[in-house]
Design a protein around this motif. Structure first.
Motif, PDB file in Angstrom:
ATOM      1  N   ALA A 192       0.728  -1.233   0.017  1.00 34.42           N
ATOM      2  CA  ALA A 192       0.080   0.101  -0.087  1.00 34.42           C
ATOM      3  C   ALA A 192       0.935   1.179   0.114  1.00 34.42           C
ATOM      4  O   ALA A 192       1.141   1.780   0.953  1.00 34.42           O
ATOM      5  N   PRO A 193       1.605   1.447  -1.196  1.00 34.93           N
ATOM      6  CA  PRO A 193       2.308   2.498  -1.292  1.00 34.93           C
ATOM      7  C   PRO A 193       1.827   4.047  -0.650  1.00 34.93           C
ATOM      8  O   PRO A 193       2.598   4.699  -0.112  1.00 34.93           O
ATOM      9  N   GLY A 194       0.526   4.353  -0.625  1.00 32.57           N
ATOM     10  CA  GLY A 194      -0.012   5.424  -0.306  1.00 32.57           C
ATOM     11  C   GLY A 194      -0.287   5.602   1.288  1.00 32.57           C
ATOM     12  O   GLY A 194      -0.950   6.353   1.405  1.00 32.57           O
ATOM     13  N   GLY A 195      -0.008   4.284   1.944  1.00 35.54           N
ATOM     14  CA  GLY A 195      -0.097   4.377   3.310  1.00 35.54           C
ATOM     15  C   GLY A 195      -1.370   3.450   3.662  1.00 35.54           C
ATOM     16  O   GLY A 195      -2.206   3.259   2.797  1.00 35.54           O
ATOM     17  N   PHE A 196      -1.214   2.877   4.946  1.00 29.43           N
ATOM     18  CA  PHE A 196      -2.137   1.998   5.398  1.00 29.43           C
ATOM     19  C   PHE A 196      -2.267   2.070   6.972  1.00 29.43           C
ATOM     20  O   PHE A 196      -1.280   1.639   7.583  1.00 29.43           O
ATOM     21  N   PHE A 197      -3.460   2.757   7.542  1.00 32.95           N
ATOM     22  CA  PHE A 197      -3.528   2.852   8.990  1.00 32.95           C
ATOM     23  C   PHE A 197      -2.160   3.579   9.071  1.00 32.95           C
ATOM     24  O   PHE A 197      -1.743   4.760   8.808  1.00 32.95           O
ATOM     25  N   THR A 198      -1.623   3.147  10.438  1.00 34.55           N
ATOM     26  CA  THR A 198      -0.671   3.766  11.064  1.00 34.55           C
ATOM     27  C   THR A 198       0.864   3.047  10.550  1.00 34.55           C
ATOM     28  O   THR A 198       1.729   3.022  11.587  1.00 34.55           O
ATOM     29  N   ALA A 199       0.855   2.207   9.603  1.00 34.52           N
ATOM     30  CA  ALA A 199       1.796   1.707   9.309  1.00 34.52           C
ATOM     31  C   ALA A 199       3.039   2.447   9.147  1.00 34.52           C
ATOM     32  O   ALA A 199       4.410   1.946   9.222  1.00 34.52           O
ATOM     33  N   ASP A 200       2.888   3.638   8.470  1.00 32.55           N
ATOM     34  CA  ASP A 200       4.099   4.553   8.206  1.00 32.55           C
ATOM     35  C   ASP A 200       4.867   4.836   9.627  1.00 32.55           C
ATOM     36  O   ASP A 200       5.945   4.854   9.834  1.00 32.55           O
ATOM     37  N   VAL A 201       4.076   5.320  10.736  1.00 35.70           N
ATOM     38  CA  VAL A 201       4.241   5.554  12.068  1.00 35.70           C
ATOM     39  C   VAL A 201       5.280   4.335  12.628  1.00 35.70           C
ATOM     40  O   VAL A 201       6.381   4.514  13.186  1.00 35.70           O
ATOM     41  N   ALA A 202       4.542   3.191  12.347  1.00 31.95           N
ATOM     42  CA  ALA A 202       5.236   1.979  12.949  1.00 31.95           C
ATOM     43  C   ALA A 202       6.633   1.903  12.354  1.00 31.95           C
ATOM     44  O   ALA A 202       7.606   1.341  12.956  1.00 31.95           O
ATOM     45  N   LEU A 203       6.680   1.883  10.799  1.00 28.94           N
ATOM     46  CA  LEU A 203       7.770   1.628  10.266  1.00 28.94           C
ATOM     47  C   LEU A 203       8.873   2.449  10.586  1.00 28.94           C
ATOM     48  O   LEU A 203      10.131   2.280  10.809  1.00 28.94           O
ATOM     49  N   ASP A 204       8.601   4.014  10.682  1.00 26.94           N
ATOM     50  CA  ASP A 204       9.396   4.962  10.904  1.00 26.94           C
ATOM     51  C   ASP A 204       9.997   4.797  12.339  1.00 26.94           C
ATOM     52  O   ASP A 204      11.361   4.825  12.714  1.00 26.94           O
ATOM     53  N   THR A 205       9.214   4.541  13.081  1.00 24.42           N
ATOM     54  CA  THR A 205       9.600   4.525  14.787  1.00 24.42           C
ATOM     55  C   THR A 205      10.494   3.200  14.816  1.00 24.42           C
ATOM     56  O   THR A 205      11.592   3.344  15.721  1.00 24.42           O
ATOM     57  N   LEU A 206      10.163   1.750  14.146  1.00 26.87           N
ATOM     58  CA  LEU A 206      10.890   0.662  14.540  1.00 26.87           C
ATOM     59  C   LEU A 206      12.479   1.025  13.909  1.00 26.87           C
ATOM     60  O   LEU A 206      13.350   0.238  14.368  1.00 26.87           O
ATOM     61  N   MET A 207      12.352   1.681  12.737  1.00 27.36           N
ATOM     62  CA  MET A 207      13.455   1.963  12.085  1.00 27.36           C
ATOM     63  C   MET A 207      14.449   2.789  12.949  1.00 27.36           C
ATOM     64  O   MET A 207      15.872   2.318  13.017  1.00 27.36           O
ATOM     65  N   ARG A 208      13.857   3.443  13.543  1.00 25.12           N
ATOM     66  CA  ARG A 208      14.539   4.525  14.505  1.00 25.12           C
ATOM     67  C   ARG A 208      15.125   3.815  15.663  1.00 25.12           C
ATOM     68  O   ARG A 208      16.320   4.035  16.136  1.00 25.12           O
ATOM     69  N   GLU A 209      14.230   2.831  16.219  1.00 29.80           N
ATOM     70  CA  GLU A 209      14.758   1.887  17.517  1.00 29.80           C
ATOM     71  C   GLU A 209      15.724   1.066  16.688  1.00 29.80           C
ATOM     72  O   GLU A 209      16.743   0.751  17.519  1.00 29.80           O
ATOM     73  N   ALA A 210      15.854   0.444  15.566  1.00 25.15           N
ATOM     74  CA  ALA A 210      17.017  -0.401  15.246  1.00 25.15           C
ATOM     75  C   ALA A 210      18.084   0.345  14.983  1.00 25.15           C
ATOM     76  O   ALA A 210      19.427  -0.221  15.369  1.00 25.15           O
ATOM     77  N   ALA A 211      18.033   1.720  14.695  1.00 20.61           N
ATOM     78  CA  ALA A 211      19.160   2.505  14.512  1.00 20.61           C
ATOM     79  C   ALA A 211      19.874   2.894  15.726  1.00 20.61           C
ATOM     80  O   ALA A 211      21.024   3.770  15.949  1.00 20.61           O
ATOM     81  N   GLY A 212      19.130   2.722  16.921  1.00 22.50           N
ATOM     82  CA  GLY A 212      19.662   3.208  18.410  1.00 22.50           C
ATOM     83  C   GLY A 212      19.235   4.547  18.628  1.00 22.50           C
ATOM     84  O   GLY A 212      19.559   5.075  19.621  1.00 22.50           O
ATOM     85  N   GLU A 213      18.438   5.096  17.663  1.00 22.04           N
ATOM     86  CA  GLU A 213      17.632   6.688  18.271  1.00 22.04           C
ATOM     87  C   GLU A 213      16.789   6.668  19.546  1.00 22.04           C
ATOM     88  O   GLU A 213      16.906   7.330  20.267  1.00 22.04           O
ATOM     89  N   PHE A 214      16.054   5.414  19.144  1.00 24.55           N
ATOM     90  CA  PHE A 214      14.981   5.177  20.393  1.00 24.55           C
ATOM     91  C   PHE A 214      15.410   3.918  20.928  1.00 24.55           C
ATOM     92  O   PHE A 214      16.061   3.376  20.534  1.00 24.55           O
ATOM     93  N   ALA A 215      14.815   3.743  22.347  1.00 25.66           N
ATOM     94  CA  ALA A 215      14.717   2.632  22.984  1.00 25.66           C
ATOM     95  C   ALA A 215      14.050   1.474  22.381  1.00 25.66           C
ATOM     96  O   ALA A 215      13.068   1.966  22.036  1.00 25.66           O
ATOM     97  N   PRO A 216      14.426   0.284  22.292  1.00 25.49           N
ATOM     98  CA  PRO A 216      13.758  -0.758  21.820  1.00 25.49           C
ATOM     99  C   PRO A 216      12.539  -0.820  22.661  1.00 25.49           C
ATOM    100  O   PRO A 216      12.561  -1.046  23.799  1.00 25.49           O
ATOM    101  N   GLY A 217      11.267  -0.894  21.961  1.00 24.68           N
ATOM    102  CA  GLY A 217      10.143  -1.306  22.332  1.00 24.68           C
ATOM    103  C   GLY A 217       9.296  -0.047  22.659  1.00 24.68           C
ATOM    104  O   GLY A 217       8.112  -0.106  23.287  1.00 24.68           O
ATOM    105  N   LEU A 218       9.769   1.032  22.236  1.00 25.25           N
ATOM    106  CA  LEU A 218       9.131   2.285  22.185  1.00 25.25           C
ATOM    107  C   LEU A 218       7.818   2.246  21.599  1.00 25.25           C
ATOM    108  O   LEU A 218       6.568   2.789  22.040  1.00 25.25           O
ATOM    109  N   TYR A 219       7.859   1.863  20.415  1.00 28.72           N
ATOM    110  CA  TYR A 219       6.704   1.908  19.651  1.00 28.72           C
ATOM    111  C   TYR A 219       5.805   0.884  20.118  1.00 28.72           C
ATOM    112  O   TYR A 219       4.428   1.234  20.172  1.00 28.72           O
ATOM    113  N   ALA A 220       5.974  -0.076  20.635  1.00 26.17           N
ATOM    114  CA  ALA A 220       5.088  -1.081  21.282  1.00 26.17           C
ATOM    115  C   ALA A 220       4.520  -0.498  22.397  1.00 26.17           C
ATOM    116  O   ALA A 220       3.387  -0.636  22.636  1.00 26.17           O
TER     117      ALA A 220
END
Length: 453
Positions: free
Chosen positions: A317-345
């Motif tokens: 869904a390139p145009g977006g799907f519910f909050t998938a964009d928020v989830a993807l962005d936050t989890l990527m930043r968790e993986a990169a070390g910017e946010f603590a793991p589990g923040l989005y959860a």
């Protein structure tokens, strides 16, 4: 639908036998007619003349147990008409008079067929007139036949009204049909009119993906009831929206998806993942089961799997799907070390908390994670002072928000500016968001909603 008694029945009243107990007389008549055993039918009528004459007024009301069974209803009408015809030919027209006055099934059937023909011939206004007349006529009767036909006439009227361009009235009468079916336990009718409401209440926006395709946007209230654009002007409470792109989903995939969601809701995450995976395999282009599987992984704290599924959701869904964009962005930043793991959860659990608790946690999140734009967006919802809210929104916009969060923040900025007296600037922002200049379909939907409100 016309029923004539078989040849040779006109002398049925010339003989007499031992009367049958009234308790099972009607069932015996129905069984004989269903088996086309006209000799047995003749015998029953011949030996139960007085009993039939006495109880026939009660028989003009169709039994509850067959009111949603079209074949059984047809057989019942045929039996009653045949019995009344035999009495009429023998000089007693009272049964036929009562039957025609109480159960005009044939006329209602013909009117529904005529209305559909008018709709097919692009004469919906005439169909509306006809169906409203039928409803007025139905209102003069009582009984289970009325229960069967009233929702069907209302449903057909809804279709005719859509073709006339009157979606508001179409939604009104279709909801009446739906509620009648719910009260009667007519599951088939519930499914049909729910689907009709879904179609009536949706609208199209361009996908802006380089094709000429459109996405379907559906708004619903807190009860899950589809709302038309007109109803959005006056709706009170939380409004949800869904954006759908692509061809219809197979029924089996929908079933598996619903079962997977139910399994997740009761905490059986392993079953949920299995069911959602099967649903995704049945329709590889449908993002919903992948999206819900990602959320299930999130609940299991399998953040890597959740990240993969949220990424796959956006691919579908390139145009977006519910909050998938928020989830993807936050989890990527968790993986990169910017946010603590589990923040989005932890963040997604806010939706299920009491308002006061949500407000306090959102304030804590922006203080601890000032670059978490989704938290600023949440925090803005609890600030009543417009100037202070505008400051919070600007902080969120500077926090590198994903496109979904940015769209929400921009819409809130526009509404806050309108509250502060700058309606022209507010409308300008919303019109730009709704124009399709943004790659996020959800942003377009939000802007459409804000402009309507």
């Amino acid at each position: 639908m016309s029923y004539d008694p078989p040849v040779g029945v006109l002398d049925w009243f010339t003989r007499r036998r031992t009367p049958r107990p009234a308790a099972d007389l009607r069932d015996a008549l129905l069984a004989a007619m269903g088996a086309k055993d006209y000799d047995a039918l003749a015998e029953l009528v011949n030996t139960n003349v007085e009993a039939i004459r006495t109880v026939f007024p009660q028989w003009t009301t169709v039994p509850v147990e067959i009111r949603t069974d079209r074949d059984a209803l047809e057989r019942y009408a045929q039996t009653m008409f045949t019995v009344a015809s035999m009495f009429e030919r023998s000089g007693d027209a009272s049964l036929m008079t009562r039957l025609r006055g109480a159960s005009p099934v044939e006329r209602w059937d013909n009117d529904l067929t005529s209305a559909q023909t008018l709709i097919d011939e692009r004469r919906p206004t005439e169909a509306v007139t006809l169906l409203k007349t039928v409803l007025d006529g139905i209102g003069e009767h009582r009984g289970s036949a009325v229960d069967y036909y009233r929702p069907r006439v209302l449903g057909k009227l809804g279709i005719a009204l859509v073709h006339c361009g009157d979606r508001r009235e179409a939604v009104k009468v279709t909801r009446q049909a739906l509620e009648l079916c719910r009260s009667l336990g007519d599951e088939e009718g519930v499914r049909a009119y729910t689907k009709n409401l879904d179609r009536i209440g949706t609208y199209q926006i361009p996908t802006n993906d380089g094709t000429e395709g459109n996405a379907t946007v559906a708004f619903s209230d807190e009860k899950g009831q589809t709302l038309t654009l007109e109803e959005l002007r006056t709706v009170v409470g939380k409004v949800r929206w869904e954006i759908r792109v692509g061809s219809p989903v197979p029924a089996e995939a929908k079933r598996l998806h619903e079962e997977g969601r139910a399994a997740g809701a009761r905490g059986d995450y392993e079953a949920a993942v299995s069911l959602l995976t099967r649903a995704a395999q049945l329709d590889p282009s449908w993002p919903y089961p992948v999206y819900d599987r990602a959320f299930t992984h999130l609940l299991r704290h399998d953040f890597d799997a959740a990240l993969r599924d949220y990424r796959r959701t956006i691919e579908l869904a390139p145009g977006g799907f519910f909050t998938a964009d928020v989830a993807l962005d936050t989890l990527m930043r968790e993986a990169a070390g910017e946010f603590a793991p589990g923040l989005y959860a932890a963040f997604v659990m806010l939706e299920h908390m009491p308002r006061d608790e949500r407000s306090a946690i959102a304030a804590q999140l922006v203080e601890k994670f000032p670059s978490f734009a989704a938290a600023w967006n949440e925090h803005a919802d609890f600030v009543t002072d417009a100037l202070k809210r505008l400051e919070i929104i600007e902080n969120g916009l500077m926090a590198r928000p994903d496109r979904h969060t940015r769209g929400l923040l921009m819409a809130k900025k526009a509404l806050t500016m309108s509250e502060l007296g700058d309606a022209q600037a507010a409308v300008g922002i919303l019109q730009q968001l709704a124009s399709g200049s943004t790659p996020s379909l959800s942003t377009q939907a939000v802007a459409e909603f804000a402009l309507i409100k």
